[in-house]
Design an enzyme around this catalytic site. Structure first.
Site, PDB file in Angstrom:
ATOM      1  CD  GLU A  65      29.142  10.194 -64.597  1.00 35.98           C
ATOM      2  OE1 GLU A  65      28.643   9.058 -64.752  1.00 35.98           O
ATOM      3  OE2 GLU A  65      28.795  10.966 -63.678  1.00 35.98           O
ATOM      4  CG  HIS A 134      33.119  13.520 -54.014  1.00 35.15           C
ATOM      5  ND1 HIS A 134      32.614  12.289 -53.725  1.00 35.15           N
ATOM      6  CD2 HIS A 134      32.202  14.102 -54.815  1.00 35.15           C
ATOM      7  CE1 HIS A 134      31.435  12.139 -54.316  1.00 35.15           C
ATOM      8  NE2 HIS A 134      31.166  13.230 -54.986  1.00 35.15           N
TER       9      HIS A 134
END
Lengths: 331, 336
Positions: A65, A134
């Site tokens: 990322e 999440h």
């Protein structure tokens, strides 16, 4: 299904149409992200785009990322127009250094020499039983950072059009997309395209109270307003849309009209977007208020997996209805 | 004590190398003198914030940057005065930047750690260790996509090679096959932590091949060795369009920053490395081969002295950015 001047599409399709339109209009635009190509997008948003545009324009990237967001910044500095997709906001913290220390600072720190025309899209939202790692609502973290523009696409029109406007912007823009809405259908004009990215939007006109929210949460606010209408309460619903820089005027105009404000969001209450909106209302419209601004925010716990606990951790439509009735001393 | 044990090739200079030698010597001496002056001005509180000096490492910036074209991109670290000077940014605008004056190359907003200059494609002055490596990969990716012939040159220290960002950037550069030259300035210390305390494998040059990146280590105290290696590396990056890792083993003679008491290394170690001073090495080599005279050296020193004084004068005469401009450039003024 085409009904005259409107077309019914899913939120997923709306995002995809925006990306396609962008890729068609400018060769410097390319999409990169984890699983955007061969897999077709983790949420099937970019399905088929690799076949249509090729691997130069639809780039699968490794699980890096920070690396690929940094590369997006570099490419943007060198004349390209990257759309960087971070699969979900939960992984974006791995790229936070690139976003906060590079993308957001370079223009100011270089004395205006280097702007970063980068768009970062990320899926976010709660409500799918994905547990604590999440299910974060990190919008407030990004909205805190000077130098970024931060957008929340709560509607189909915004899901389709915000990207197009963001790609014309000379500065880094973060777009939050809400995975909870992916399969939701809505009608948008067949002519839908680029949308304004400076103003909040009144989604429902009302006179009794202003319910202000953003992202997927606006649908709960709209459902609540519909229900409240049957009880004779006429609520105004505002979609903030732009979390940085915040559009004060739409908010203040509404406060002056209704004199009552309820702020609703999924993010934890301490230092969230609602905290900021509340402060701005105090600073600029204190004497317009009939009663203190109220907030409904996420309960301050890591989001648990079981549905009943997850539901309890978030403001629900019924909570909004009850809170509004309480504020209006209804019944 | 850590002393790099490296064979340095004896370079034979010819009279025709005189100009090249003089130029290299001039650049290294300019950096040295400019920084000595900076330290002095720091003591006088003309320069504030952090000040990281490059003294001892000059051969790396000068040896590498010589080989770049005006169209190549350059990214550096917070210890970047040397790179900025070698790249040809006006010393006055660098000094003004360190003073925080609006005439500085970043309008005084970045200071010592954040020199930026669009005209020379100098993209910082980046002060989050390794944060610029991925940006360099992205710039090289843009060159590839746009089918340009320019390369991106990215300097970083061995400390950066311990960051996860190094791994991500190396992998992406090799995976995408983009024209980026990574130059690792291994000065053996990440601030005050010796390389043996921060790397399981201290030979940085062993890390490049793990990503499929061609790698070479060179004596970073010898400007001619650096120049030669960099020239070949840059040619390869440009023609093959692939990344290259050049590890320059070097040493910082002065403290990490002006706040560093240097408790982590022996003075004798520093003295040992000073014997390899890149400036003395080149000067002695040229003198021994009779291609430079004492008069030449005096002339260079005088020219540099006046250049540095001119830079200081420029900074002194500079003005402060008006407070009204504080919020200017948080966002772009005009849409592109």
């Amino acid at each position: 299904m085409n009904t005259g001047n409107f077309i019914k599409i899913t939120y997923r399709e709306a995002i995809k149409q925006g990306i396609r339109e962008a890729l068609q209009k400018d060769e410097n635009i390319f999409l990169m992200g984890e699983d955007v190509g061969h897999y077709g997008g983790a949420f099937a948003v970019s399905k088929g785009l690799l076949q249509e545009f090729g691997s130069e324009r639809i780039m699968d990237v490794p699980l890096s990322e920070s690396g690929f967001v940094g590369a997006g910044i570099g490419a943007a500095l060198s004349g390209m127009r990257p759309i960087v997709e971070i699969m979900t906001v939960n992984f974006s913290l791995l790229a936070m250094d690139q976003i906060a220390n590079n993308a957001a600072t370079l223009l100011h720190m270089s004395g205006g020499q280097f702007n970063v025309p980068l768009v970062i899209r990320m899926g976010c939202g709660i409500g799918r039983q994905l547990a604590a790692q999440h299910s974060h609502s990190w919008e407030p973290l990004f909205a805190h950072i000077a130098g970024l523009k931060v957008l929340a696409a709560g509607t189909h029109e915004d899901a389709r059009g915000m990207l197009l406007t963001a790609l014309d912007d000379p500065d880094p823009v973060i777009i939050f997309e809400y995975t909870f809405l992916l399969n939701k259908e809505a009608e948008i004009p067949t002519t839908a395209g680029a949308v304004d990215i400076t103003k909040a939007k009144v989604l429902r006109q009302g006179t009794d109270i202003s319910i202000i929210s953003y992202g997927a949460c606006i649908h709960k606010a709209l459902d609540a307003a519909k229900e409240l209408a049957t009880a004779g309460i006429n609520a105004e619903v505002i979609d903030l849309r732009i979390l940085r820089p915040i559009d004060d005027s739409t908010i203040l105009t509404s406060v002056k009209k209704t004199n009552k404000v309820l702020l609703v969001e999924d993010a934890w209450a301490s230092l969230n977007v609602s905290s900021e909106i509340s402060a701005r209302i105090m600073e600029n419209a204190f004497y317009e208020l009939d009663l203190p601004v109220q907030r409904l925010s996420g309960v301050e716990v890591p989001i648990p997996y079981p549905k009943h606990l997850e539901d309890a951790a978030l403001p629900q439509t019924s909570d909004i209805i009850n809170q509004v009735k309480k504020m209006l001393q209804y019944g | 004590m850590i002393v790099m044990d490296q064979e340095t090739e004896i370079q034979i200079l010819t009279a025709s190398d005189r100009d090249r030698g003089l130029q290299l010597l001039y650049q290294m001496k300019l950096i040295r003198r400019f920084e000595e002056k900076s330290a002095e001005l720091y003591s006088k509180e003309k320069i504030r914030g952090f000040l990281h000096l490059y003294v001892g490492e000059e051969a790396v910036a000068v040896g590498v940057i010589q080989n770049l074209t005006a169209d190549d991109n350059l990214l550096s670290t917070y210890r970047e005065h040397g790179h900025a000077l070698a790249r040809g940014i006006n010393p006055g605008s660098i000094m003004a930047e360190m003073y925080g004056k609006v005439q500085g190359c970043s309008r005084g907003r970045g200071g010592s750690m954040h020199l930026f200059d669009a005209a020379t494609k100098f993209y910082g002055g980046n002060a989050i260790v390794a944060g610029h490596l991925a940006m360099a990969v992205g710039m090289a990716l843009a060159s590839k996509k746009q089918k340009k012939n320019n390369i991106t040159c990215c300097f970083f220290g061995e400390g950066a090679a311990a960051e996860g960002e190094f791994h991500e950037a190396m992998n992406l550069a090799a995976l995408w096959s983009v024209p980026v030259l990574f130059v690792c300035e291994n000065n053996l210390y990440a601030m005050g932590t010796a390389i043996r305390y921060s790397h399981s494998v201290v030979e940085i040059e062993k890390k490049g091949p793990a990503y499929g990146i061609e790698t070479e280590a060179v004596d970073g105290m010898n400007v001619l060795s650096v120049q030669k290696a960099a020239k070949l590396a840059i040619e390869k990056v440009r023609t093959a369009g692939k990344p290259f890792l050049l590890v320059c083993n070097t040493y910082r003679f002065r403290a990490h920053s002006m706040f560093d008491a240097e408790l982590y290394r022996d003075k004798s170690e520093v003295e040992e490395w000073k014997k390899k001073d890149p400036i003395s090495q080149l000067q002695n080599l040229m003198s021994n081969q009779d291609i430079i005279s004492l008069k030449d050296i005096d002339e260079i020193n005088e020219k540099i002295e006046s250049e540095v004084l001119k830079a200081v004068e420029f900074a002194e005469k500079g003005t402060w950015e008006p407070v009204e401009d504080l919020k200017k450039f948080v966002y772009s003024e005009a849409r592109i």
